[in-house]
Scaffold this motif. Structure first.
Motif, PDB file in Angstrom:
ATOM      1  N   LEU A  11       0.379   3.745   3.163  1.00 42.40           N
ATOM      2  CA  LEU A  11       0.327   4.156   1.768  1.00 42.40           C
ATOM      3  C   LEU A  11      -0.622   3.217   1.051  1.00 42.40           C
ATOM      4  CD1 LEU A  11       3.278   4.992   2.877  1.00 42.40           C
ATOM      5  CD2 LEU A  11       3.802   5.319   0.465  1.00 42.40           C
ATOM      6  N   GLN A  12      -1.541   3.767   0.266  1.00 42.73           N
ATOM      7  CA  GLN A  12      -2.540   2.941  -0.405  1.00 42.73           C
ATOM      8  C   GLN A  12      -2.841   3.498  -1.788  1.00 42.73           C
ATOM      9  OE1 GLN A  12      -5.686   3.310   2.508  1.00 42.73           O
ATOM     10  NE2 GLN A  12      -6.593   5.090   1.487  1.00 42.73           N
ATOM     11  N   VAL A  13      -3.322   2.605  -2.654  1.00 45.87           N
ATOM     12  CA  VAL A  13      -3.676   2.996  -4.021  1.00 45.87           C
ATOM     13  C   VAL A  13      -5.105   2.546  -4.292  1.00 45.87           C
ATOM     14  CG1 VAL A  13      -3.110   2.823  -6.463  1.00 45.87           C
ATOM     15  CG2 VAL A  13      -1.284   2.756  -4.772  1.00 45.87           C
TER      16      VAL A  13
ATOM     17  N   ARG B  71       3.319  -4.359   7.459  1.00 48.17           N
ATOM     18  CA  ARG B  71       2.456  -5.385   6.880  1.00 48.17           C
ATOM     19  C   ARG B  71       1.860  -4.797   5.607  1.00 48.17           C
ATOM     20  NH1 ARG B  71      -3.204  -5.154   8.924  1.00 48.17           N
ATOM     21  NH2 ARG B  71      -3.460  -3.172  10.026  1.00 48.17           N
ATOM     22  N   SER B  72       1.382  -5.652   4.733  1.00 47.35           N
ATOM     23  CA  SER B  72       0.795  -5.195   3.474  1.00 47.35           C
ATOM     24  C   SER B  72      -0.502  -5.940   3.230  1.00 47.35           C
ATOM     25  CB  SER B  72       1.752  -5.404   2.296  1.00 47.35           C
ATOM     26  OG  SER B  72       1.892  -6.780   2.010  1.00 47.35           O
ATOM     27  N   SER B  73      -1.217  -5.529   2.202  1.00 45.92           N
ATOM     28  CA  SER B  73      -2.521  -6.111   1.932  1.00 45.92           C
ATOM     29  C   SER B  73      -2.422  -7.514   1.376  1.00 45.92           C
ATOM     30  CB  SER B  73      -3.296  -5.226   0.953  1.00 45.92           C
ATOM     31  OG  SER B  73      -2.505  -4.943  -0.197  1.00 45.92           O
TER      32      SER B  73
ATOM     33  N   THR C 117      -8.286  -4.509  -5.270  1.00 45.12           N
ATOM     34  CA  THR C 117      -9.133  -3.332  -5.401  1.00 45.12           C
ATOM     35  C   THR C 117      -8.472  -2.107  -4.780  1.00 45.12           C
ATOM     36  OG1 THR C 117     -11.126  -4.698  -5.375  1.00 45.12           O
ATOM     37  CG2 THR C 117     -11.388  -2.353  -4.864  1.00 45.12           C
ATOM     38  N   ALA C 118      -7.826  -2.275  -3.635  1.00 43.65           N
ATOM     39  CA  ALA C 118      -7.185  -1.146  -2.960  1.00 43.65           C
ATOM     40  C   ALA C 118      -5.959  -1.636  -2.196  1.00 43.65           C
ATOM     41  CB  ALA C 118      -8.166  -0.458  -2.020  1.00 43.65           C
ATOM     42  N   PRO C 119      -4.856  -1.937  -2.881  1.00 42.81           N
ATOM     43  CA  PRO C 119      -3.667  -2.441  -2.188  1.00 42.81           C
ATOM     44  C   PRO C 119      -3.040  -1.379  -1.298  1.00 42.81           C
ATOM     45  CG  PRO C 119      -3.177  -1.972  -4.479  1.00 42.81           C
ATOM     46  CD  PRO C 119      -4.651  -1.798  -4.336  1.00 42.81           C
TER      47      PRO C 119
END
Length: 430
Positions: free
Chosen positions: A43-45, A72-74, A105-107
């Motif tokens: 999932l990303q924004v 894991r995450s950004s 910028t794009a988490p």
């Protein structure tokens, strides 16, 4: 412009794009996936933003998929349940955000499986706060063992489609000039997709609209979009106004305000409810439905604080030592809360000038010492609330003779004029 017609148009838009209600606090989005061999779920924004969610539910063919899933995450990962991956998969958990990234910028957040999993659908649960709107434009992607990604949901594309649909619908005919109706449609879109600040600023600066029409637009958006999200577009912006609070939430919040007022009396006896908080006690006996916070007002003698900056510094230092947080750099006030308790109070500071006193944004010198202190009390939601000595005179001075009639459009003047010589070194404005 016909407000009733505007409500109808907005409701039609919302019905056509029900997935956008995911941007509400506690919003839920169910996405069909139907992938037989998924090894990664992302999932990303896109866009400069934070990203946080309450939970993700995966409907998989393998009921034991959690045992071979990792995440894991950004960037940063936070949550009241700690950093355990389980928090992300606890849709019924008591945590708010299972994860919360830094500003990026794009988490993104990604779930990986150590063997292929058949995924039928994924349900995403948004956080409980109005910050749920930060998930606007969210995209969901699934990758198989060959590493190729499949985009199964694209919130950004949905927003673009919404703008296109509005360009062809009757919303553009609500005002005779096309450029102006385009502005109005853009505001409705931004409200629908959670770009609340941008929409509020745009409406405020529309040159062709009257104040009455602005109020009508806010009301139409509230009825057509925000009410279902337990939010309200007020003169303060989009907030979870008191009309959507439970009785327990309201009682606890009033109790916190009374507690902070009593604590501040260890610093100065000149402490009581102020502004809309006094209206709530005296006029309504309850929190004002369209309001969203409570105000305390504190007064210092000139030898205790020569400027508003010094007064704010005293408030911050005292409350910090007592276990509260006191944040902000406003000329008028500090925002006060207990760590982890969420909703803040506004604590406004004023300085006695002989027999007069004022609290910005009120007119300087408009209130008299004998009007304010020593304080009186009034009941609200089971609490004895500290009030100005003469609350009726206080309300008439601050709000005028019509204070008994609720006015959701009332706005204080936040220019800072008249306070320049006692402001001190701090930011000005609201």
């Amino acid at each position: 412009m016909d407000p009733a017609r505007l409500v109808t148009e907005i409701q039609g838009v919302r019905a056509a794009f029900p997935d956008l209600d995911f941007l509400a606090p506690q919003g839920v989005l169910r996405v069909p996936v139907d992938h037989d061999g998924a090894v990664r779920l992302r999932l990303q924004v896109p866009g400069q933003t934070y990203f946080h969610l309450h939970a993700i539910e995966v409907a998989a063919d393998d009921e034991n998929w959690r045992s071979h899933a990792s995440w894991r995450s950004s960037s940063a990962w936070t949550g009241t349940t700690g950093t355990a991956a389980a928090a992300l998969f606890e849709a019924d958990g008591h945590h708010d955000a299972a994860f919360h990234t830094e500003l990026e910028t794009a988490p993104w957040v990604e779930v990986s499986f150590d063997r292929p999993v058949g995924i039928r659908h994924v349900t995403v649960h948004n956080v409980t706060s109005p910050n749920a709107s930060r998930a606007r434009g969210m995209q969901m992607l699934v990758a198989g063992a060959d590493g190729s990604w499949q985009k199964v949901y694209d919130g950004r594309a949905r927003v673009q489609l919404l703008r296109s649909v509005l360009a062809q619908q009757a919303l553009y005919r609500l005002h005779p000039v096309s450029d102006e109706t385009a502005d109005l449609a853009a505001i409705v879109v931004d409200m629908g997709v959670g770009a609340y600040k941008r929409a509020s600023n745009a409406l405020q600066h529309l040159p062709w609209i009257t104040d009455a029409e602005r109020a009508a637009v806010r009301g139409a958006v509230n009825h057509g979009i925000l009410g279902a999200r337990s939010l309200e577009w007020t003169i303060h912006g989009v907030k979870r106004s008191f009309r959507y609070w439970s009785e327990d939430e309201k009682r606890n919040y009033v109790g916190t305000a009374v507690e902070v007022a009593h604590r501040l009396r260890q610093l100065t006896p000149h402490v009581c409810f102020g502004f809309g908080a006094v209206l709530a006690v005296v006029r309504d006996g309850d929190l004002i439905p369209h309001d969203d916070d409570l105000d305390l007002i504190v007064a210092f003698e000139p030898h205790e604080a020569a400027t508003l900056a010094q007064a704010n510094q005293r408030i911050s230092a005292f409350l910090s030592s007592a276990g509260y947080t006191a944040t902000g750099r406003h000329l008028a006030h500090r925002q006060v809360a207990r760590p982890g308790q969420g909703k803040k109070l506004d604590v406004f500071v004023g300085i006695f000038e002989g027999d007069t006193i004022s609290w910005y944004p009120g007119t300087r010198g408009s209130l008299h010492r004998e009007t304010m202190f020593p304080t009186s009390e009034g009941p609200m939601l089971g609490h004895a609330c500290p009030l100005p000595r003469n609350p009726l005179q206080y309300l008439e001075t601050v709000y005028g003779p019509g204070w008994r009639n609720p006015d959701p459009a009332f706005r204080h003047q936040w220019s800072g004029a008249g306070y320049e010589d006692i402001a001190g070194e701090q930011a000005t404005g609201q």
